[in-house]
Design an enzyme around this catalytic site. Structure first.
Site, PDB file in Angstrom:
ATOM      1  CE  LYS A  51     102.509-111.688  31.224  1.00 40.46           C
ATOM      2  NZ  LYS A  51     103.684-112.056  30.372  1.00 40.46           N
TER       3      LYS A  51
ATOM      4  NE  ARG B 295     105.072-107.372  27.482  1.00 40.40           N
ATOM      5  CZ  ARG B 295     104.572-108.253  26.625  1.00 40.40           C
ATOM      6  NH1 ARG B 295     104.794-108.122  25.323  1.00 40.40           N
ATOM      7  NH2 ARG B 295     103.850-109.272  27.049  1.00 40.40           N
TER       8      ARG B 295
ATOM      9  CG  ASN C 266     106.618-109.994  29.647  1.00 38.62           C
ATOM     10  OD1 ASN C 266     105.858-110.420  30.512  1.00 38.62           O
ATOM     11  ND2 ASN C 266     106.668-110.486  28.425  1.00 38.62           N
TER      12      ASN C 266
ATOM     13  CD  GLU D 135      95.062-115.075  25.208  1.00 38.15           C
ATOM     14  OE1 GLU D 135      95.020-113.857  25.505  1.00 38.15           O
ATOM     15  OE2 GLU D 135      95.988-115.579  24.528  1.00 38.15           O
TER      16      GLU D 135
HETATM   17  P1  DAT Z   1     103.715-112.248  24.354  1.00 30.26           P
HETATM   18  O1  DAT Z   1     103.496-112.202  25.853  1.00 30.26           O
HETATM   19  O2  DAT Z   1     104.367-110.973  23.864  1.00 30.26           O
HETATM   20  O3  DAT Z   1     102.482-112.616  23.575  1.00 30.26           O
HETATM   21  P2  DAT Z   1     104.658-114.958  23.848  1.00 30.26           P
HETATM   22  O4  DAT Z   1     103.218-115.353  23.673  1.00 30.26           O
HETATM   23  O5  DAT Z   1     105.601-115.338  22.768  1.00 30.26           O
HETATM   24  O6  DAT Z   1     104.800-113.386  24.077  1.00 30.26           O
HETATM   25  O7  DAT Z   1     105.219-115.582  25.193  1.00 30.26           O
HETATM   26  C1  DAT Z   1     104.411-115.600  26.357  1.00 30.26           C
HETATM   27  C2  DAT Z   1     105.269-115.213  27.536  1.00 30.26           C
HETATM   28  O8  DAT Z   1     106.296-116.184  27.731  1.00 30.26           O
HETATM   29  C3  DAT Z   1     106.011-113.888  27.366  1.00 30.26           C
HETATM   30  O9  DAT Z   1     105.224-112.777  27.775  1.00 30.26           O
HETATM   31  C4  DAT Z   1     107.223-114.085  28.234  1.00 30.26           C
HETATM   32  C5  DAT Z   1     107.510-115.565  28.120  1.00 30.26           C
HETATM   33  N1  DAT Z   1     108.519-115.830  27.080  1.00 30.26           N
HETATM   34  C6  DAT Z   1     108.323-115.842  25.742  1.00 30.26           C
HETATM   35  N2  DAT Z   1     109.459-116.110  25.090  1.00 30.26           N
HETATM   36  C7  DAT Z   1     110.396-116.285  26.050  1.00 30.26           C
HETATM   37  C8  DAT Z   1     111.773-116.589  26.033  1.00 30.26           C
HETATM   38  N3  DAT Z   1     112.434-116.776  24.892  1.00 30.26           N
HETATM   39  N4  DAT Z   1     112.414-116.690  27.229  1.00 30.26           N
HETATM   40  C9  DAT Z   1     111.768-116.490  28.392  1.00 30.26           C
HETATM   41  N5  DAT Z   1     110.466-116.204  28.468  1.00 30.26           N
HETATM   42  C10 DAT Z   1     109.790-116.099  27.317  1.00 30.26           C
END
Ligand code: DAT
Ligand code: MG
Length: 149
Positions: A9, A102, A112, A126
């Site tokens: 990222k 991370r 992250n 994706e």
């Molecule tokens: P991941 O990236 O581990 O697959 P995800 O698909 O649940 O996680 O979420 C996508 C992204 O969104 C994640 O990398 C960071 C952001 N995100 C997820 N949950 C969040 C939250 N509760 N608050 C802030 N950002 C969040």
């Protein structure tokens, strides 16, 4: 071969972590099948994170992911989807184990460092958003015989 979509990222690029992160996946034995430095547009961000549209963190997520260049990757290997998720660690770096990307390099959930697909189905979805099939290479490596029985 199982494939996954991975993204370093904007914070990973800005913090000069590209080489270190790539080295981890390479040393594990996952095969680099495609790679590009690119900007994520608002439209791409909406496609990529379609499951999160409307959530409170979505606007911040789009702002973050479009804020600078990213490195998009396709990695291949046995069990690569779960394997890369494990190497990346928990979504929130505060909960990510030391030794994970991370856990080692991040502090907050909104910065992250890396993305990886969460299932074989989402990986294929994706990959298709970010790469044309002809940009994804199939090739043998001599080391394969030392990685796979
Ligand atoms: P991941 O990236 O581990 O697959 P995800 O698909 O649940 O996680 O979420 C996508 C992204 O969104 C994640 O990398 C960071 C952001 N995100 C997820 N949950 C969040 C939250 N509760 N608050 C802030 N950002 C969040
Ligand atoms: Mg996810």
């Amino acid at each position: 071969m199982e494939r996954t979509f991975v993204m370093i990222k904007p914070d990973g690029v800005q913090r000069n972590l590209v080489g270190e992160i790539l080295a981890r996946y390479e040393k594990k034995g996952y095969k680099l099948l495609a790679m590009k430095l690119m900007r994520v547009t608002e439209e791409l961000a909406h496609q990529h994170y379609a499951e999160h549209v409307g959530k409170p963190f979505f606007p911040g997520l789009v702002e973050y992911i479009t804020s600078g260049p990213v490195v998009a990757l396709v990695l291949g290997g046995k069990g690569v989807v779960a394997g890369v998720r494990a190497m990346n660690g928990a979504t929130n770096p505060a909960n990510a184990a030391p030794g994970t990307i991370r856990g080692d390099y991040g502090i907050e959930v909104g910065r992250n460092v890396v993305h990886a697909s969460d299932s074989v189905e989402s990986a294929e979805r994706e990959i298709a958003i970010y790469f044309k099939e002809e940009e994804i290479l199939a090739y043998e490596k001599n080391v394969d015989a030392w990685l796979y029985e």
